[in-house]
Design an enzyme around this catalytic site. Structure first.
Site, PDB file in Angstrom:
ATOM      1  N   HIS A 102      -6.128  13.847  -4.467  1.00 12.26           N
ATOM      2  CA  HIS A 102      -6.533  12.624  -4.579  1.00 12.26           C
ATOM      3  C   HIS A 102      -6.110  11.847  -6.033  1.00 12.26           C
ATOM      4  O   HIS A 102      -6.721  12.566  -7.078  1.00 12.26           O
ATOM      5  CB  HIS A 102      -8.211  12.595  -4.710  1.00 12.26           C
ATOM      6  CG  HIS A 102      -9.051  11.449  -4.699  1.00 12.26           C
ATOM      7  ND1 HIS A 102      -8.355  10.263  -5.113  1.00 12.26           N
ATOM      8  CD2 HIS A 102     -10.143  11.145  -4.694  1.00 12.26           C
ATOM      9  CE1 HIS A 102      -9.228   9.092  -5.065  1.00 12.26           C
ATOM     10  NE2 HIS A 102     -10.250   9.807  -4.721  1.00 12.26           N
ATOM     11  N   CYS A 139     -11.977   4.977  -7.631  1.00  7.78           N
ATOM     12  CA  CYS A 139     -10.833   5.484  -6.835  1.00  7.78           C
ATOM     13  C   CYS A 139     -10.179   4.279  -5.978  1.00  7.78           C
ATOM     14  O   CYS A 139      -9.256   4.634  -5.120  1.00  7.78           O
ATOM     15  CB  CYS A 139     -11.574   6.394  -5.920  1.00  7.78           C
ATOM     16  SG  CYS A 139     -11.920   7.915  -6.961  1.00  7.78           S
ATOM     17  N   HIS A 171      -9.046   6.694   3.176  1.00  8.07           N
ATOM     18  CA  HIS A 171      -9.384   7.400   2.035  1.00  8.07           C
ATOM     19  C   HIS A 171      -9.371   8.765   2.333  1.00  8.07           C
ATOM     20  O   HIS A 171      -8.638   9.502   1.424  1.00  8.07           O
ATOM     21  CB  HIS A 171     -10.650   6.977   1.186  1.00  8.07           C
ATOM     22  CG  HIS A 171     -10.943   7.139   0.003  1.00  8.07           C
ATOM     23  ND1 HIS A 171      -9.891   7.161  -0.929  1.00  8.07           N
ATOM     24  CD2 HIS A 171     -12.021   7.593  -0.882  1.00  8.07           C
ATOM     25  CE1 HIS A 171     -10.201   7.193  -2.130  1.00  8.07           C
ATOM     26  NE2 HIS A 171     -11.850   7.845  -2.023  1.00  8.07           N
TER      27      HIS A 171
END
Lengths: 387, 246
Positions: free
Chosen positions: A316, A148, A281
């Site tokens: 996400h 990620c 994040h």
């Protein structure tokens, strides 16, 4: 990694952002994504299983429904073509860095379910080959895969190439899809939120996945002037690290993220006191959000700090997250506005008043952008306003 | 000079080895041997058995490179980066995971397999096992037959983003459902690159980038990982076995 003192001694040239675009479930452009964010809209919706064997598995995700695919092309190429639509031509000798975690994973699924498709598109590097043809780039290319944090590391790598004079112009393209493979995997790990995710909220229950892509061109000042490109902002600093503690969970003390942030600040020649805005994040999982706040406490202390996450709005986006967040961070600096954290209502323990459900004006000249991912990877960028 | 090579390790279809160990170096198209913990790790390591095949292969070659550089043993985590090239990555594990998903219409996919459906998870395992906290990432499509990952590692050192990098390539070969391609020869080769080694006696040679971005070993252009191992062994007074697949 060089120490902060060594970093200060390295002579670097300025790294300018000269083009920036994103496509998310909120819209096909930087403008439409920004408008959705600032108006607290979430594109996370209920989705069914996408392929016949998995229909009936109801979950939520921020999917871009009208992406097309064919026997020869994955949906990811449609996504990339869409993000590149408003993109300016780039110098042919530009270097190309792409970032993805699963590239044409929809193709993989279709092939395993019996369709005949072009199997070369299963390779992660296939998106780099597609973009190089699409933009007619002849310079070296590579795909970066770092879970990620892929997008963040790709932007940081591109910036480092320009700063050290190894390249004049680098194009970064980040993209990832949501498919049955991805949704089922995160579901198996019990990481998915039953409803739209709620980053930094006391009642957060996990993450929501999203589809998206970002395209960013970085240039040296001289190259930008030579090609008549606008100076939208700067990449001032970058850092990366590994927790070396757990495969799928972050270091609960945030040591790896702290290390990455300090590296990015060191490259930028800034101190923690210069940072007032953080594009975190903020996945909405218990452990990620907690770890990030512990890391921010360690770096910035308890002073006021505007922290936001865009994942409650666009989900996400995995390997694309760092690229999209670079574009939104730039937009935030340009518009002098901190977007709200969609889905956030009541601060979780340790969050304090850093996160808001409303947009806020900001005079910050710098934006810290952070990502972390599976395998313990962490990435941090410092983005600077154009002037 | 940007960096020196202080250690080399490999695991190919022809066996496991390291620069200063007696086994010769060669690469063929396979099949790869079953990778067991005992090949590279002297002590029991329960997590090795849980890893996917890509991680077992990569970590075994990395262990050999770290031993060769005298950096295998550790007590405190180290700011060493890891950079690995791969062509096919974890497609084998992707298939195994997806098969668990298809087995019962998506009711019970394997979480333990899903955790390995990112090639960078191999680097996460390596970071934990060897205590490496520097930057880590995968680059595609960099295989045994090119030198991309060395170039990227040298750029990272040159920019100050890394001082020491465990750098190499790792591929299981083309999965059965893909057309075979010689780009992704099976096997793993890793090098320990250091910008300021404090053990000059352990140096194989020096790496540089020329103005065109080409990788040079001791001043001579080097075009792939296999050739780089051979040049290192030559430099150390050892020879690789003949018949290496280019």
């Amino acid at each position: 990694m060089a120490s902060n003192r060594q970093q200060a001694q390295l002579k670097r040239q300025a790294v300018w952002i000269t083009d920036a675009a994103c496509t998310t479930a909120l819209g096909d452009s930087r403008q439409s994504t920004w408008d959705g964010l600032i108006n607290n809209r979430s594109a996370i919706r209920p989705v069914n299983g996408f392929s016949a064997p998995f229909s009936g598995k109801l979950r939520v995700a921020a999917r871009i429904d009208d992406l097309t695919s064919s026997r020869r092309h994955s949906r990811v190429f449609s996504l990339i073509d869409r993000v590149l639509a408003p993109f300016s031509a780039v110098p042919p000798a530009s270097r190309l860095i792409t970032a993805t975690t699963k590239a044409g994973i929809d193709f993989f699924e279709r092939r395993r379910l019996g369709e005949t498709i072009d199997s070369e598109d299963l390779l992660l590097a296939s998106i780099a080959h597609h973009v190089s043809r699409r933009l007619d780039i002849s310079g070296p290319m590579l795909n970066i895969s770092a879970a990620c944090a892929s997008g963040t590391l790709a932007v940081g790598k591109a910036a480092a190439l320009i700063a050290t004079g190894l390249a004049d112009s680098v194009v970064v393209i980040c993209a990832d899809l949501v498919t049955d493979f991805v949704l089922s995997g995160f579901s198996a790990l019990k990481a998915l939120s039953p409803g739209p995710c709620r980053p930094f909220d006391r009642h957060r229950q996990g993450l929501s996945l999203g589809e998206g892509a970002a395209a960013v061109t970085l240039m040296s000042g001289e190259c930008a002037r030579r090609h008549g490109r606008p100076l939208l902002g700067r990449i001032l600093g970058w850092g990366a690290s590994n927790d070396a503690t757990h495969m799928t969970a972050p270091d609960r003390n945030g040591k790896g993220l702290i290390q990455a942030i300090h590296q990015a600040l060191g490259v930028a020649g800034l101190s923690p006191d210069d940072i007032h805005a953080v594009n975190a994040h903020g996945t909405g999982t218990i452990y990620n959000d907690q770890m990030e706040m512990i890391a921010f406490d360690a770096v910035f202390g308890q002073r006021p700090l505007n922290v936001f996450s865009i994942k409650g709005a666009i989900g996400h986006t995995l390997g694309a997250a760092g690229g999209i967040e670079t574009v939104i961070g730039l937009e935030s600096l340009r518009r002098k506005m901190i977007p709200p954290t969609t889905g956030f209502q009541v601060a979780a323990q340790g969050v304090g008043d850093r996160v808001s459900m409303s947009a806020k004006p900001s005079e910050s000249r710098y934006m810290l952008s952070t990502n972390s991912g599976f395998g313990g990877v962490n990435g941090a960028l410092v983005i600077g306003a154009a002037a | 000079m940007i960096a020196t090579i202080t250690g080399i390790g490999w695991l190919t279809a022809d066996g496991i080895g390291a620069g200063r160990r007696p086994a010769g170096f060669s690469v063929s198209t396979g099949p790869m041997p079953a990778v067991t913990r005992e090949m590279a790790f002297p002590d029991p390591m329960p997590r090795f058995g849980r890893m996917d095949d890509l991680s077992r292969l990569g970590l075994s070659a990395m262990a050999m490179a770290l031993k060769d550089a005298g950096c295998f043993e550790w007590s405190q985590k180290r700011s060493i980066g890891i950079l690995a090239g791969t062509v096919y990555g974890c497609l084998h594990t992707d298939r195994a995971f997806f098969d668990t998903l298809c087995a019962d219409s998506g009711q019970s996919p394997s979480p333990s397999l899903f955790a390995y459906t990112l090639p960078s998870c191999m680097l996460g395992e390596a970071a934990i096992v060897f205590g490496l906290t520097g930057p880590s990432c995968i680059v595609n499509d960099a295989g045994l037959t090119d030198i991309t990952c060395i170039r990227v590692a040298l750029e990272n050192i040159l920019s100050g983003d890394a001082g020491t990098v465990l750098c190499g390539v790792c591929d299981l070969g083309a999965p059965p459902f893909m057309r075979d391609s010689r780009k992704g020869l099976p096997g793993a080769i890793f090098f320990m690159l250091e910008n300021h080694p404090d053990r000059s006696e352990t140096v194989y040679g020096h790496l540089d980038l020329d103005t065109a971005g080409k990788v040079r070993f001791n001043g001579i252009e080097t075009i792939n990982m296999i050739e780089l191992v051979e040049k290192c062994l030559d430099s150390a007074g050892r020879t690789a076995l003949t018949g290496n697949t280019p």
